[in-house]
Design a protein around this motif. Structure first.
Motif, PDB file in Angstrom:
ATOM      1  N   TYR A   1       0.725   4.890  -7.744  1.00 41.53           N
ATOM      2  CA  TYR A   1       1.092   3.704  -6.961  1.00 41.53           C
ATOM      3  C   TYR A   1       1.259   4.069  -5.478  1.00 41.53           C
ATOM      4  CZ  TYR A   1       4.140   0.049  -5.070  1.00 41.53           C
ATOM      5  OH  TYR A   1       4.694  -0.932  -4.270  1.00 41.53           O
TER       6      TYR A   1
ATOM      7  N   HIS B   1       3.434 -11.316  -4.864  1.00 39.92           N
ATOM      8  CA  HIS B   1       3.953 -10.799  -3.598  1.00 39.92           C
ATOM      9  C   HIS B   1       4.156 -11.849  -2.508  1.00 39.92           C
ATOM     10  CE1 HIS B   1       3.669  -6.790  -5.120  1.00 39.92           C
ATOM     11  NE2 HIS B   1       3.964  -6.261  -3.963  1.00 39.92           N
TER      12      HIS B   1
ATOM     13  N   SER C   1      -2.015   4.588  -3.578  1.00 40.89           N
ATOM     14  CA  SER C   1      -3.081   3.610  -3.830  1.00 40.89           C
ATOM     15  C   SER C   1      -2.893   2.275  -3.127  1.00 40.89           C
ATOM     16  CB  SER C   1      -3.201   3.368  -5.342  1.00 40.89           C
ATOM     17  OG  SER C   1      -3.577   4.548  -5.993  1.00 40.89           O
ATOM     18  N   ASN C   2      -2.090   2.247  -2.081  1.00 39.51           N
ATOM     19  CA  ASN C   2      -2.073   0.998  -1.310  1.00 39.51           C
ATOM     20  C   ASN C   2      -3.489   0.825  -0.734  1.00 39.51           C
ATOM     21  OD1 ASN C   2      -1.700  -0.407   1.524  1.00 39.51           O
ATOM     22  ND2 ASN C   2      -0.036  -1.075   0.192  1.00 39.51           N
TER      23      ASN C   2
ATOM     24  N   PHE D   1       4.262  -0.853 -13.649  1.00 36.13           N
ATOM     25  CA  PHE D   1       4.931   0.279 -14.307  1.00 36.13           C
ATOM     26  C   PHE D   1       5.294  -0.063 -15.752  1.00 36.13           C
ATOM     27  CE2 PHE D   1       7.031   1.116  -9.888  1.00 36.13           C
ATOM     28  CZ  PHE D   1       5.812   1.494  -9.367  1.00 36.13           C
ATOM     29  N   TYR D   2       4.447  -0.710 -16.477  1.00 36.83           N
ATOM     30  CA  TYR D   2       4.816  -1.221 -17.804  1.00 36.83           C
ATOM     31  C   TYR D   2       5.322  -0.116 -18.737  1.00 36.83           C
ATOM     32  CZ  TYR D   2       4.464  -4.082 -22.041  1.00 36.83           C
ATOM     33  OH  TYR D   2       4.739  -4.762 -23.191  1.00 36.83           O
TER      34      TYR D   2
ATOM     35  N   THR E   1       1.691 -12.389   3.903  1.00 30.86           N
ATOM     36  CA  THR E   1       2.564 -11.288   3.486  1.00 30.86           C
ATOM     37  C   THR E   1       1.763  -9.991   3.580  1.00 30.86           C
ATOM     38  OG1 THR E   1       3.753 -12.738   1.970  1.00 30.86           O
ATOM     39  CG2 THR E   1       3.938 -10.372   1.569  1.00 30.86           C
TER      40      THR E   1
ATOM     41  N   THR F   1      -1.026  -3.915  -5.059  1.00 25.21           N
ATOM     42  CA  THR F   1       0.306  -3.514  -4.608  1.00 25.21           C
ATOM     43  C   THR F   1       1.378  -3.862  -5.646  1.00 25.21           C
ATOM     44  OG1 THR F   1       0.536  -5.621  -3.476  1.00 25.21           O
ATOM     45  CG2 THR F   1      -0.226  -3.772  -2.149  1.00 25.21           C
ATOM     46  N   SER F   2       0.946  -4.314  -6.822  1.00 29.40           N
ATOM     47  CA  SER F   2       1.921  -4.689  -7.850  1.00 29.40           C
ATOM     48  C   SER F   2       2.602  -3.457  -8.443  1.00 29.40           C
ATOM     49  CB  SER F   2       1.230  -5.436  -8.996  1.00 29.40           C
ATOM     50  OG  SER F   2       0.757  -6.658  -8.554  1.00 29.40           O
ATOM     51  N   LEU F   3       3.835  -3.666  -8.863  1.00 25.87           N
ATOM     52  CA  LEU F   3       4.582  -2.570  -9.491  1.00 25.87           C
ATOM     53  C   LEU F   3       4.162  -2.519 -10.965  1.00 25.87           C
ATOM     54  CD1 LEU F   3       7.974  -3.534  -7.839  1.00 25.87           C
ATOM     55  CD2 LEU F   3       6.532  -1.617  -7.184  1.00 25.87           C
TER      56      LEU F   3
ATOM     57  N   THR G   1      -1.317  -9.354   1.180  1.00 27.80           N
ATOM     58  CA  THR G   1      -1.016  -9.736  -0.206  1.00 27.80           C
ATOM     59  C   THR G   1      -0.695 -11.233  -0.256  1.00 27.80           C
ATOM     60  OG1 THR G   1       1.256  -8.987   0.129  1.00 27.80           O
ATOM     61  CG2 THR G   1      -0.225  -7.451  -0.926  1.00 27.80           C
TER      62      THR G   1
ATOM     63  N   ILE H   1      -0.219  -6.432 -16.791  1.00 27.08           N
ATOM     64  CA  ILE H   1       0.909  -7.317 -16.486  1.00 27.08           C
ATOM     65  C   ILE H   1       0.412  -8.671 -15.987  1.00 27.08           C
ATOM     66  CG2 ILE H   1       2.953  -7.608 -15.026  1.00 27.08           C
ATOM     67  CD1 ILE H   1       3.248  -4.545 -15.078  1.00 27.08           C
ATOM     68  N   ILE H   2      -0.610  -8.632 -15.148  1.00 22.09           N
ATOM     69  CA  ILE H   2      -1.158  -9.888 -14.618  1.00 22.09           C
ATOM     70  C   ILE H   2      -1.773 -10.705 -15.762  1.00 22.09           C
ATOM     71  CG2 ILE H   2      -2.848 -10.888 -13.017  1.00 22.09           C
ATOM     72  CD1 ILE H   2      -0.654  -9.441 -11.516  1.00 22.09           C
TER      73      ILE H   2
ATOM     74  N   ALA I   1      -1.908 -13.328  -2.520  1.00 21.74           N
ATOM     75  CA  ALA I   1      -2.406 -13.748  -3.835  1.00 21.74           C
ATOM     76  C   ALA I   1      -3.923 -13.999  -3.745  1.00 21.74           C
ATOM     77  CB  ALA I   1      -1.629 -14.955  -4.336  1.00 21.74           C
TER      78      ALA I   1
END
Lengths: 318, 402
Positions: free
Chosen positions: B139, A121, B142-143, B118-119, A140, B114-116, B162, B198-199, B164
């Motif tokens: 999603y 992000h 869940s922020n 959606f795999y 961000t 906050t990642s998408l 966000t 995904i990560i 990282a």
């Protein structure tokens, strides 16, 4: 604290610049917001090679940032003692889906490291920093429609603490087919459940708005006098500015606000975009500086996830 | 230039990692040198890199007890955050009901949160099928900061940062600014991230994961292990906390970007030095006042080399530790988890050995402590280095002066 706006930019399917945005709002161009934003003007700032690894979201961000710096009379490749705050509703979606494509097409062992890197992000803000040679604080925020107010709050704290002389504040969201399909499915489901229609019923759009913010200055294009995020009140107050205020609602005007003397719906220009509040703010700044603005205050407010976000812009020039 | 700022009181600490379900358990695990990453069980993986997964039981979470349907519909990242929030509020002797009449800010750092993610949904979408919208609703609900503010019913600023791997440290630093500038009476802040498919694949694609348990700063270090967890602090204004127990203080915060590379730190730690300068100025302190340092210490070759050079030049005699050998790299949570650890070490006057460190790397010329160390100190530092070139430093103290 009050923040002065030294320069701004806005991009979207409506074109580039405050005049294009306000004209599109007035003309109610409801058929254009699904078009992709033209970023070809990046060539005025950087050679194509310098941006060869940039994804679409980052291109929107870099172009918006450079145009805002230029509008403020700063050198876009050396804007000085500056921090960056980037607000986004969903973040850079295309690289995430590109990464998933690489996984599904080629398997774990051949998944794309570049797509993964770009999907993090804070990478677009980092790319802006790298491209514009900014070495200040960089943050961000990502929280759907309240991102813009949240990001401005952060910018105001940095300026209040004198961490930095200026903040390059930007808001970006991009269009993808998947996000649009999901959005429309969610809208349809909520319509079935009786939810009221709003800009959220429109197709997803993309765009960006950037602002060069500083501590109060006489040369301001407008002053942001208040930024707040709070739990949505049961009975929102519209009277604090005694009628001398034009309200924007990120394109989702609540029923009780329809009777106010000044309400503007920007959604025909920018469509369904989570960072609509930033485009509302850009439209307000543009109106304040093109003469004959009937209001001295502009309020960009929205309601989402039980939270009321509000940004108040005040005229500085007579 | 940033000026000297008032210290901000920390009244409560909470933490959950693979090393333990609360702060006390995590500290015990660190003292015992526990490090036991396991193959990923939450998702399938062809390449088996060990990860540090939390043993999370939702049923005793107060938020789950009060509204199970809403809570269970939220993400694992929010569950981890809520678990640590419950501990931190308890530590601060605050009930959720106490918050209703106050201005309470919520500032949470995250990466996965906050990642998408959606795999499976994306796989169906590509195949022209319509998967149920459950993952999308999860999603949208869940922020992390928005979700916690909803669960707590707070009125006040809300922010999901966000940045990282520096997100958690940044959230604490930014929330301290809120208190200092009068935006709220209480701030619930920190970071949270869950393990995510995904990560995991992403870090594998970058070839940054170690096939064995990670070894921060060790000569044989071969990459990081992913982890999950949450670290939460409750900050309160001086006026509110008068005559009540105080755990410590946020003395200074600095953050700065390198503007150098997307996934590697600047070799001369350009941004980290500026962040340090700002944090020291805000704290009214000097490098020599810092009794010990919590390093970011991911165990990747480039991160530890950059940090090693930074310590060698600016803190050649200051003991430092790296704790990711017991927790894994919890990404957006890491800066907050380690800030909680750092303050806890200061309070108890004791540093654990750095888990996973065995042999000095001559190329670094500097090593984290490899034996427990008693410290009588008033000021300590924790630093976070992130993708995108973000560098953030928190200075934490047990007293409100250096």
């Amino acid at each position: 604290m009050t923040m002065s706006i030294e320069g701004f930019s806005c991009l979207g399917a409506f074109g580039s610049g405050g005049d294009c945005l306000t004209e599109a709002i007035r003309a109610r161009h409801t058929d254009r917001f699904t078009e992709r934003t033209d970023t070809s003007a990046l060539a005025n700032f950087f050679p194509p090679r310098a941006l060869r690894q940039c994804d679409r979201f980052s291109r929107l961000a870099i172009l918006g940032a450079c145009l805002a710096a230029q509008n403020a009379g700063l050198n876009p490749t050396e804007p000085g003692n500056c921090g960056i705050v980037l607000a986004t509703g969903y973040g850079s979606a295309t690289p995430t889906f590109d990464f998933l494509d690489s996984l599904l097409d080629h398997g774990e062992q051949m998944a794309s490291p570049l797509a993964f890197s770009l999907s993090v992000h804070n990478i677009p803000a980092a790319i802006v920093a790298k491209t514009m040679q900014i070495q200040g604080p960089c943050a961000t925020v990502c929280q759907y429609e309240s991102s813009v107010a949240s990001g401005l709050l952060l910018a105001s704290q940095w300026l209040a603490d004198k961490r930095i002389d200026r903040v390059l504040f930007g808001a970006v969201d991009e269009y993808t087919d998947l996000l649009n399909a999901v959005t429309l499915r969610v809208v349809k489901e909520r319509e079935i459940q009786g939810a009221r229609k709003s800009r959220r019923a429109l197709s997803l759009a993309e765009g960006a708005a950037f602002f060069i913010l500083s501590r109060p200055k006489d040369s301001s294009l407008g002053d942001i006098t208040s930024v707040s995020l709070d739990k949505s009140p049961d009975h929102p107050d519209y009277n604090a500015l005694a009628g001398d205020c034009l309200y924007f609602f990120s394109g989702a005007v609540p029923p009780e606000a329809h009777g106010l003397p000044g309400v503007l719906d920007g959604s025909p220009a920018y469509g369904n975009i989570p960072v609509a509040a930033a485009l509302d703010l850009a439209a307000a700044v543009s109106m304040l500086n093109t003469g004959g603005a009937p209001f001295s205050h502009y309020c960009c407010r929205n309601y989402t996830a039980g939270v009321q976000s509000e940004i108040i812009l005040k005229r500085v020039k007579p | 230039m940033i000026s000297h700022g008032k210290p901000v009181r920390v009244s409560g600490l909470g933490c959950v990692t693979a090393a333990g379900r609360n702060l006390a358990a995590c500290l015990t695990a660190l003292d015992e040198g526990w490090r036991s990453p396991r193959p990923p069980e939450l998702f399938p993986a062809e390449r088996q890199f060990p990860v540090f997964a939390c043993d999370l039981n939702m049923s005793d979470n107060p938020f789950c007890l009060s509204d199970p349907a809403v809570f269970k519909a939220m993400s694992r990242t929010v569950h981890l955050a809520a678990h640590a929030v419950a501990e931190a509020l308890n530590d601060a002797a605050l009930e959720i009901e106490d918050l209703a009449s106050l201005r309470v800010g919520v500032c949470i750092g995250t990466s996965v949160g906050t990642s998408l993610e959606f795999y499976d949904y994306y796989r169906c979408y590509r195949a022209g099928k319509e998967d149920p919208l459950d993952v999308i609703h999860r999603y949208l609900s869940s922020n992390p900061a928005l979700a916690l503010a909803r669960l707590l019913g707070t009125r006040g600023p809300i922010q999901t940062v966000t940045n990282a791997c520096s997100s958690g440290a940044d959230a604490i630093g930014l929330a301290a600014d809120w208190i200092r500038n009068g935006l709220c009476d209480i701030a619930i802040c920190g970071g949270a991230d869950a393990l995510c498919q995904i990560i995991y694949y992403g870090f594998a694609s970058l070839q940054l994961q170690s096939a064995a348990a990670c070894m921060p700063f060790d000569k044989k270090r071969a990459g990081l292990n992913l982890g999950e967890g949450a670290g939460i602090m409750v900050l309160e204004s001086t006026e509110r906390r008068k005559n009540r127990k105080t755990q410590g203080f946020i003395r200074g915060y600095g953050t700065c970007t390198d503007g150098y590379h997307l996934t590697a730190p600047h070799p001369n730690t350009r941004g980290l030095r500026t962040a340090l300068k700002h944090a020291l100025t805000q704290a009214g302190a000097l490098c020599g006042d810092i009794a010990f340092i919590n390093a970011h210490g991911t165990a990747t070759p480039t991160n530890d080399a950059a940090e090693g050079a930074f310590f060698r030049e600016l803190f050649p005699n200051t003991p430092f530790i790296a704790t990711k050998g017991s927790t894994g790299h919890t990404l957006g949570a890491a800066g907050a988890v380690e800030a909680v650890f750092t303050l806890a070490h200061l309070i108890r006057g004791k540093l654990p050995a750095s888990p996973g460190f065995f042999e000095e790397d001559p190329a670094l010329g500097i090593s984290p402590i490899n034996k427990p160390l008693q410290v009588e100190a008033r000021l300590a530092m924790t630093q976070s280095i992130a993708f995108g070139g973000n560098n953030s430093i928190l200075l934490l103290g047990t007293e409100n002066t250096a």
